[in-house]
Each structure stands twice: as C-alpha cells, then as structure tokens.
Scaffold this active site. Structure first.
Site, PDB file in Angstrom:
ATOM      1  CB  VAL A   1      83.101  43.370 111.734  1.00 13.33           C
ATOM      2  CG1 VAL A   1      83.635  42.723 112.993  1.00 13.33           C
ATOM      3  CG2 VAL A   1      81.792  44.089 112.040  1.00 13.33           C
TER       4      VAL A   1
ATOM      5  CG  HIS B   1      80.892  44.089 115.941  1.00 10.68           C
ATOM      6  ND1 HIS B   1      79.944  43.089 115.893  1.00 10.68           N
ATOM      7  CD2 HIS B   1      81.912  43.602 116.688  1.00 10.68           C
ATOM      8  CE1 HIS B   1      80.376  42.038 116.565  1.00 10.68           C
ATOM      9  NE2 HIS B   1      81.562  42.329 117.059  1.00 10.68           N
TER      10      HIS B   1
ATOM     11  CB  ALA C   1      90.709  46.484 116.322  1.00  9.74           C
TER      12      ALA C   1
HETATM   13  N1  LIG Z   1      83.774  47.386 113.430  1.00  3.29           N
HETATM   14  C1  LIG Z   1      84.640  46.676 114.167  1.00  3.29           C
HETATM   15  O1  LIG Z   1      85.371  45.843 113.663  1.00  3.29           O
HETATM   16  N2  LIG Z   1      84.651  46.952 115.479  1.00  3.29           N
HETATM   17  C2  LIG Z   1      85.484  46.349 116.345  1.00  3.29           C
HETATM   18  N3  LIG Z   1      86.506  45.456 116.069  1.00  3.29           N
HETATM   19  C3  LIG Z   1      87.134  45.207 117.204  1.00  3.29           C
HETATM   20  O2  LIG Z   1      88.113  44.462 117.337  1.00  3.29           O
HETATM   21  N4  LIG Z   1      86.564  45.916 118.213  1.00  3.29           N
HETATM   22  C4  LIG Z   1      85.551  46.665 117.713  1.00  3.29           C
HETATM   23  O3  LIG Z   1      84.840  47.468 118.290  1.00  3.29           O
END
Ligand SMILES: NC(=O)N[C@H]1NC(=O)NC1=O
Length: 227
Positions: free
Chosen positions: A173, A120, A176
């Site tokens: 992580v 990620h 989001a």
């Molecule tokens: N580091 C991280 O949480 N990255 C992410 N989270 C998310 O929902 N999409 C991402 O790229």
C-alpha cells in the site's frame, strides 16, 4: 460538541474478515470473495459505505470521549480509545507476521491492524485493468500514471506485488497521489526488503495518508494532507 456514532456496519461484505475500522476485508488466504462487476451493491449501500468510511475517518481524529459506539456488543477499535496524543498507535507493537499460530490469534485479537491493508487493491493490479476499482482508487492510480504502464512495467509491478504479498501477508500500500509511475516499482522493491514489523508500520502510515487525502477531498479542505 456532537458525538460521532460508530457502527453498525451495513450488511455488505467483501469477505469475512472485519477490519479494525468496522468494514469487511478479504481474508488473507482461502478463496477470495469478490463481487463481480455485474453484482455491485445497490447504490444506497455504496452511499452508506461512503458515509460510514467518512464517519470512521472523522472518529479517528477525535478524542475518545466524543466517539460513541452505537452498536452495544461491538467494542470500539482500541486505536480509537487511546488518548489522542497516543493515537499514532497505528505504530503499536509489532504483531507476528507470516504464517503460524501467533499470526492467527493476533488476527482475532484487539488490534487487527493488518485487516485495513487488505481493503486496498493492488497498485496497477487486476482491478485497475478490469475497471472494478472504487472511483477514489481509480482516480489515485490514474493520477500516478499507473493506467499508462506498458506491458513490461505492468508485469514487473505484478511480480513485485506478488512477492510483497507472499512475504508480508498483505498487499503493498502506497499513497499513489504522493508518488508516480517511475517511483512506484523502486519503492516497492525497497520496502520488500524491510523487516516485517517496520513494514507494517510504514504500510499503515500510507493508509493514513490515503485517508487524509480522501478526507480533504470530501471536506473540500486544504492542509489536511500533512505528514
Ligand atoms: N495498494 C494501494 O496502495 N492502493 C492504493 N493506493 C492509493 O493511493 N489508492 C489505492 O487504491
């Protein structure tokens, strides 16, 4: 019922560490191997990677007898072999974290859970600025407002991300899409204080949320994004 073949992986790599779900992720230390924006894998490989990810996500939801490993010498991740009721085994015993020999052997052991976290990109990190995120990550981070941070907010997040990575050895992580720009720094600061074993479990839980949401998108289905 149909069986879902797992592996082998197509021949591309973003590093040399194989994550527990079959892909390659960055190593925790040493020079980072990163494709430059001009050396993206060919289109077919990106498509293959998407299908592989989807196959592995689906496989992780199935009982073990319906999952077939098509690569003889590569064992299935232990998380997939557990009975379904125990498949929350992403909450397995805590591995040793931080530098040291225990961590190294754990890395090479059957679990390797940490590797999936290194797949990620940082939230609001360099990849977002440089436009090198996958379409999915970009959409998720943009949806949370992380593309509209001012310089001070970006700096604060960069500092917190660096502290987090230094403490735990993997990136912060967070799903989001279930958060927003106002909440992310506080959540990061809060999780930074947690014991490593608990934090590993939380981070893996976030990966599962991200996976469920992406799978729901791919299947066009509602209701897969529960806890
Ligand atoms: N580091 C991280 O949480 N990255 C992410 N989270 C998310 O929902 N999409 C991402 O790229």
């Amino acid at each position: 019922m149909d069986v879902i073949p797992v592996g082998p992986s197509p021949p591309f790599s973003f590093g040399t560490e194989r994550n527990p779900f079959g892909g390659f992720c960055r190593k925790s230390s040493g020079p980072r191997v990163r494709p430059s924006p001009t050396s993206k894998p060919p289109r077919e490989q990106r498509t293959l990677k998407r299908y592989e990810t989807l196959g592995l996500l689906i496989a992780s939801l199935l009982p073990p007898e319906q999952v077939v490993n098509s690569e003889p010498r590569r064992p299935l991740p232990s998380a997939l072999l557990a009975p379904r009721s125990q498949r929350t085994s992403l909450s397995l015993p805590a591995p040793p974290l931080g530098p040291g020999p225990g961590r190294r052997s754990w890395h090479r052991g059957a679990q390797g859970q940490e590797g999936i976290l290194r797949c990620h990109p940082d939230l609001a990190g360099r990849e977002l600025q440089q436009g090198t995120l996958t379409a999915e990550s970009r959409r998720e981070q943009r949806g949370a407002g992380l593309m509209s941070l001012d310089a001070a907010e970006r700096l604060r997040l960069a500092e917190l991300n660096a502290q987090y990575r230094a403490r735990f050895g993997f990136p912060f992580v967070l799903a989001a899409r279930l958060s927003d720009r106002a909440a992310v720094p506080g959540e990061l600061a809060r999780r930074l204080q947690r014991p490593p074993a608990e934090e590993l479990r939380t981070a893996l839980g976030e990966v599962k949320k991200i996976g469920r949401l992406r799978l729901a998108d791919l299947l066009g289905a509602a209701g897969l994004a529960g806890p």
